[in-house]
Design an enzyme around this catalytic site. Structure first.
Site, short mmCIF file in Angstrom:
data_model
loop_
_atom_site.label_atom_id
_atom_site.label_comp_id
_atom_site.label_asym_id
_atom_site.label_seq_id
_atom_site.Cartn_x
_atom_site.Cartn_y
_atom_site.Cartn_z
N LYS A 32 0.84 -1.20 0.00
CA LYS A 32 0.00 0.00 0.00
C LYS A 32 0.87 1.25 0.00
CE LYS A 32 -4.01 1.99 2.45
NZ LYS A 32 -4.92 1.85 3.61
N SER A 107 -9.79 1.48 2.61
CA SER A 107 -8.98 2.29 1.73
C SER A 107 -7.87 1.51 1.03
CB SER A 107 -8.36 3.43 2.53
OG SER A 107 -7.43 2.95 3.47
N SER A 131 -9.92 -0.66 6.84
CA SER A 131 -9.34 -0.47 5.51
C SER A 131 -8.60 -1.68 4.94
CB SER A 131 -8.39 0.73 5.53
OG SER A 131 -9.13 1.93 5.53
#
Lengths: 434, 100
Positions: A32, A107, A131
């Site tokens: 990420k 997310s 997330s």
């Protein structure tokens, strides 16, 4: 994958140690884009950091490459982790590989989509209020949010420090657990990590991957009514069918009540926004990040830099956080949110006196269509009803595919007691094997 | 702030002026259309947050302990590395906007 799902912001590699042995030797990992990678830009999905190149790597990245995994790229995300759909990224939305008209969740949407599309074997996400688990559920893969303090956040670009953990995403429970084995453990560079040898009841020699043995005989599963009420019927049916299968394998389910969770989303957003308003003050355009062309003084230049560099959702959360902490409102919002957080923690503690794990839908809804919820932030926040209580209580949780409804993935969330990662991995592996 | 934020009937309304005030505190400049949009959204969101009022005062059993270590000099970033991402530098220093 024929259609470009836009899972990556940057596709560059960090080769893993070729001599390493173990489950991650030769594995590919997607990271990420809020986790620092030395020499590879780390954008947080924001225009603010579009050109930011960290001078060092996060502890979790070093641990993965030392274990033989090769980083293949930095994945797209909601800007600074603020979102439930991966649509607030400055680099465009990521699409769900299962149905490209739908969002992958957020997310950590790029990480889950990369794994689901076969663009990486495993991935790292971060979970502040769901997330990791939300995109895992929406993309039909596995995601783990570890106990607060199990995984180092050194090199992780913070949004709400007291709530967030880095966690693995993978195609199977065992693979996700194997990543957790590698990244878990105390780190002198992160004072909030815990040495499991000093934690009562925790096993410092735990192997999470070995716990994926599917043995749920005698396991007690608590089913909180509050986390099923209000969920989409198709989601509830799919999750209940998975729980029936767990019972058939020898687990016992029992209805429980967690009255505090009605206030979890409110408490979560107040605390997360308050912490964001403080954390993101560092983006002043001086030491790093993009700076606006401005003739103004320090304050004016600062405000213009942040106008240009931040998207709408980030501004919304900074402003609401500032509001909740401002004179006259602090007690009404922030203090009450801390009370709610303590209440949620107590509720879970009491529940775990009687049950081994707590099960619910991960998300109360099926994956949104692209663009569906962007103009209605409150609606998006409410989708985090089942994931946020876990962050408030600092607990571990896993999302495992429970099945499909109308051709779309449904995730089952299993929450464990503090440092009870082995128990949730074991239970999730039984869901997977049915 | 003005007293419109939390009136007696529990309704939470936010006007444009308040959004501008908070944006000023947070050092974020907003365009006029953003101010209007945020004012409308903040009303809904803050009204939802107001339900926290029903939460009972709860004992906060903090399980926190101090984490101590000896203060030893270690290798850190070089000055060059620390400055590498700055928009403007001079003689090994960051250059910021003028102070006033």
């Amino acid at each position: 994958m024929a259609a470009d799902i836009n899972a990556f912001v940057t596709e560059e590699r960090i080769e893993g140690d070729a001599d390493a042995e173990g489950p991650l030797a030769d594995a590919t990992v997607a990271v990420k884009d809020n986790i620092s990678t030395a020499g590879i830009r780390t954008t947080c999905g924001s225009e603010m950091l579009a050109d930011y190149v960290p001078p060092y790597s996060a502890t979790v990245v070093d641990r993965l490459t030392e274990a033989g995994a090769t980083v293949v790229g930095k994945t797209n995300m909601d800007e600074f982790g603020m979102g439930t759909t991966t649509e607030t990224s400055a680099f465009g939305p990521t699409r769900n590989p299962v149905d490209t008209d739908r969002v992958p969740g957020g997310s950590s949407g790029g990480s889950a989509a990369a794994v689901a599309a076969g663009e990486a074997d495993v991935a790292l996400g971060s979970d502040t209020g769901g997330s990791v688990r939300c995109p895992a559920a929406f993309c039909g893969v596995v995601g783990i949010k570890p106990t607060y303090g199990l995984v180092s956040r050194y090199g992780f670009i913070a949004y709400a420090n007291s709530l967030e953990q880095i966690g693995p995403i993978a195609g199977t429970v065992e693979d996700a657990a194997a990543v957790l084995d590698v990244i878990a453990g105390d780190d002198p560079n992160d004072g909030t990590t815990r040495d499991l040898a000093e934690v009562e009841g925790a096993d410092p020699d735990a192997s999470y991957a070995a716990a994926a043995d599917g043995d749920v005989d005698g396991l007690t599963v608590g089913v909180p009514t509050e986390l099923f009420e209000g969920a989409d019927e198709r989601v509830v049916e799919t999750v209940e069918a998975a729980l029936d299968d767990l019972e058939a394998q020898g687990a016992e389910t029992t209805e429980i009540s967690l009255p505090s969770v009605e206030h979890a989303v409110q408490a979560y957003y107040v605390i997360a926004m308050a912490e964001a308003s403080s954390n993101l003050a560092r983006f002043d355009g001086v030491r790093y990040g993009n700076r606006a062309e401005s003739d103004g003084n320090w304050n004016e230049s600062f405000a213009e830099t942040r106008e240009e560099g931040f998207g709408a959702e980030v501004k919304r959360r900074i402003l609401l956080g500032t509001y909740a902490l401002s004179a006259g409102y602090h007690d009404k919002y922030y203090e009450k949110a801390q009370d709610a957080r303590a209440w949620v923690r107590q509720d879970f503690e009491e529940a775990f006196a009687d049950v081994d794990v707590i099960a619910s839908p991960t998300m109360p809804v099926l994956p949104f269509e692209l663009g569906e919820s962007l103009d209605d932030p409150l609606r998006m926040y409410l989708a985090d009803a089942n994931t946020t209580p876990v962050n408030l209580a600092n607990l571990p949780a896993i999302s495992v595919p429970a099945g499909e409804a109308d051709g779309l993935p449904v995730g089952l969330q299993l929450v464990g007691p503090k440092f009870g990662e082995e128990t949730i991995v074991r239970a999730a592996s039984a869901v997977e094997e049915r | 702030m003005s007293d419109t934020a939390a009136s007696d009937d529990g309704e939470t309304a936010v006007d444009a002026e308040e959004v501008r005030h908070v944006a000023d505190l947070a050092r974020v400049r907003l365009a006029d259309d953003e101010v209007d949009e945020f004012a409308a959204q903040f009303g809904d969101i803050l009204e939802y947050f107001a339900a926290l009022d029903e939460v009972p005062e709860t004992e906060r059993e903090e399980e926190l302990v101090n984490v101590m270590r000896p203060d030893e000099v270690e290798e850190g970033l070089s000055q060059e590395e620390a400055l590498a991402n700055a928009e403007e530098t001079e003689d090994g220093f960051f250059v910021g906007p003028k102070v006033s």
